[in-house]
Design a protein around this motif. Structure first.
Motif, short mmCIF file in Angstrom:
data_model
loop_
_atom_site.label_atom_id
_atom_site.label_comp_id
_atom_site.label_asym_id
_atom_site.label_seq_id
_atom_site.Cartn_x
_atom_site.Cartn_y
_atom_site.Cartn_z
N HIS A 58 -88.34 23.76 87.28
CA HIS A 58 -87.66 23.32 86.08
C HIS A 58 -88.36 22.14 85.42
CE1 HIS A 58 -83.55 25.12 87.41
NE2 HIS A 58 -84.36 26.02 86.90
N TYR A 110 -81.45 18.66 81.85
CA TYR A 110 -82.86 18.95 81.65
C TYR A 110 -83.41 18.04 80.56
CZ TYR A 110 -81.58 23.20 84.11
OH TYR A 110 -81.11 24.09 85.04
N PRO A 148 -85.33 23.75 75.39
CA PRO A 148 -85.47 23.97 76.83
C PRO A 148 -86.26 25.25 77.11
CG PRO A 148 -83.24 23.30 76.32
CD PRO A 148 -83.93 23.48 75.00
N GLY A 154 -87.71 20.64 79.88
CA GLY A 154 -87.47 21.30 81.16
C GLY A 154 -87.29 22.80 80.99
N PRO A 206 -85.18 25.87 82.41
CA PRO A 206 -84.13 26.49 83.22
C PRO A 206 -84.49 27.93 83.57
CG PRO A 206 -83.30 25.65 81.10
CD PRO A 206 -84.78 25.69 81.02
N PRO A 241 -82.66 18.14 88.25
CA PRO A 241 -82.92 19.41 88.92
C PRO A 241 -83.89 19.26 90.07
CG PRO A 241 -83.55 19.52 86.60
CD PRO A 241 -83.02 18.15 86.85
#
Length: 526
Positions: A93, A128, A188, A194, A196, A462
């Motif tokens: 991540h 994130y 994201p 980051g 996911p 994360p």
């Protein structure tokens, strides 16, 4: 004669009786042999069962767990692999740790890099990082100045709005910075933000992220969290996100600009898109840095060329640079690309003035069976029917493909967008915002206002959770297979190897179940 006949009969009866007696004796002998044979067979079977039991498996109730043991061993191995892969994805991540190739030396413009923590849903504990650039003319952004938030499309990042390649020709940020500060952020899963698990990101999740980005941006500028002094400018999938955000959080923005977007769809584009897409984890640019199989990217220059017009308005050097700076999209993105324009009714509930911009050679929107994309008046009439009355305008750019910003006439397009922004929205947030009056009877769908996410907390990293789960994933197999070795492979060390085997099977079943549960939590809940 009578006596003779009687004697004869007696002799015959005696003979028959004798024969029966002999037959009974033979039958008795045969039966005795069969009994002995059955007993011998049973003895042999018992001996074989004892030998098999001593070897570690057999047919007794305690040993029938052999098949179950091996089946659950394989299951445990697969579950362990799934758990380890889930943890690898969780540690994956982290951002790519590289700055987007955006222009950094625009004359008279100051750009500062910012990073905000965002969550994918209101209930997840994990946040994130989302990185971006705030660019403005002058010394700082005025408190009353409207800021344009820029949202890139699938397979693109911040470079779409501010490329380092000939920014005087292709940079939207450079074109509008004299009138509007811009915040150009990486969604994201893209660039310095980051990543996911790819199935967790979709248009609505990205709209929730956008709402948090605006809240954080207001905080950075010293404004109230729910201040509406922003416009959102999207491209392609970014336009879907912009629309989803405006519907879910009405009253938080002052205008929406949807580029690379129409309510018409080219029915032949899907096949070409599939042929020019592949897994990011095996792509030359992302191999060794992305391990999530749900991330996709374009393949080769041809994968980008489809987004350009075929005439002189396209620079081959720009297409090559575009391919080198390409980004990713996720399966979650792909599954929701058709949302918010399948029926067209959702956009009728928009409360903000909207500008729709499309090239007449946009491969995603054109050619279309519902409208002639080369006829500006027809496109205007077709598209405005999907918005509140007198609240939308359409700009059709000639000789231009899907990537409007990367064509040679991009600066002309930027000037037209800027003219609409100043005329319809303005650039002073102290002035009353113009609101549309939607015809909700025609929406065909209930669009409920969403709750503004005002939480600016960072949440849980994360990397921290990923590290803990990875440690957990390494310890459990070690314990399970240590038990297997001591209790099964070397059964002489145990007084009851069969019972030990059964406990080992139960332990491996428990490990497999735990891995499945944790893998689900890691991939889908966090």
């Amino acid at each position: 004669p009578t006596t003779s006949i009687g004697n004869a009969n007696n002799d015959e009866e005696s003979a028959v009786a004798g024969n029966h007696s002999n037959l009974d004796e033979e039958t008795g002998e045969a039966g005795g042999s069969a009994v002995k044979l059955d007993a011998t067979r049973r003895d042999d079977e018992v001996e074989r069962e004892e030998e098999t039991a001593q070897a570690g498996g057999g047919g007794s109730p305690c040993n029938r767990g052999c098949c179950s043991f091996w089946a659950m061993s394989v299951t445990a191995l697969l579950a362990s692999a799934l758990g380890l892969y889930a943890n690898v994805l969780f540690l994956d991540h982290a951002p790519l740790l590289e700055r987007s190739d955006t222009a950094s030396d625009i004359a008279g413009v100051t750009c500062e890099r910012l990073s905000f923590p965002v969550r994918l849903s209101p209930v997840t504990p994990v946040s994130y990082p989302v990185g971006g650039e705030l660019c403005y003319a002058g010394e700082s952004v005025r408190v009353d100045q409207i800021v344009q938030v820029l949202v890139s499309g699938a397979g693109y990042g911040p470079v779409y709005w501010n490329p380092s390649f000939q920014p005087d020709t292709y940079s939207y940020v450079a074109a509008v910075s004299g009138s509007y500060p811009t915040f150009n952020y990486a969604r994201p899963g893209v660039a310095e933000s980051g990543r996911p698990f790819g199935l967790k990101t979709d248009v609505d999740v990205q709209a929730f992220v956008l709402a948090q980005v605006i809240v954080h941006l207001n905080g950075h500028l010293g404004r109230p969290a729910d201040d509406d002094g922003v416009m959102v400018v999207g491209h392609s999938m970014g336009s879907l996100i912009t629309q989803a955000h405006a519907l879910a959080y009405p009253g938080t923005t002052r205008g929406a600009i949807l580029t690379g977007y129409l309510h018409s769809v080219n029915p032949n584009n899907g096949k070409e898109a599939r042929e020019n897409s592949g897994f990011a984890m095996v792509d030359e640019k992302f191999a060794g840095r992305i391990f999530d199989f749900t991330y996709l990217t374009s393949t080769g220059v041809e994968g980008r060329r489809q987004f350009y017009s075929g005439g002189d308005n396209t620079d081959p050097a720009m297409i090559s640079w575009d391919d080198k700076t390409k980004e990713t999209l996720t399966l979650g993105d792909v599954f929701t690309l058709g949302s918010y324009r399948a029926t067209g009714n959702e956009s009728k509930a928009l409360l903000v003035p909207t500008l729709v911009v499309s090239g007449d050679e946009d491969v995603i929107n054109c050619p279309s069976p519902v409208v002639d994309c080369t006829d500006a008046e027809a496109v205007q009439q077709f598209e405005t029917q999907f918005y509140p009355p007198d609240c939308a305008e359409v700009l059709l750019v000639p000789d231009t493909g899907h990537d409007l910003n990367f064509h040679r006439n991009a600066m002309e397009t930027f000037v037209s967008i800027l003219e609409w922004s100043l005329r319809v929205v303005g650039n002073n947030s102290t002035e009353d915002a113009r609101r549309c009056v939607p015809d909700r009877e025609d929406t065909g769908a209930a669009v409920l206002p969403g709750k503004i996410p005002l939480d600016r907390s960072e949440g849980v990293s994360p990397s921290l959770i990923g590290g803990l789960l990875l440690t957990f994933a390494l310890i459990l197999p070690l314990l399970g297979w240590a038990t297997y070795w001591t209790k099964v492979v070397r059964p002489n060390n145990s007084d009851c190897p069969e019972l030990s085997r059964r406990f080992c099977v139960i332990g491996l079943q428990a490990i497999a179940l735990i891995y499945v549960i944790f893998s689900f939590c890691v991939l889908f809940l966090f």
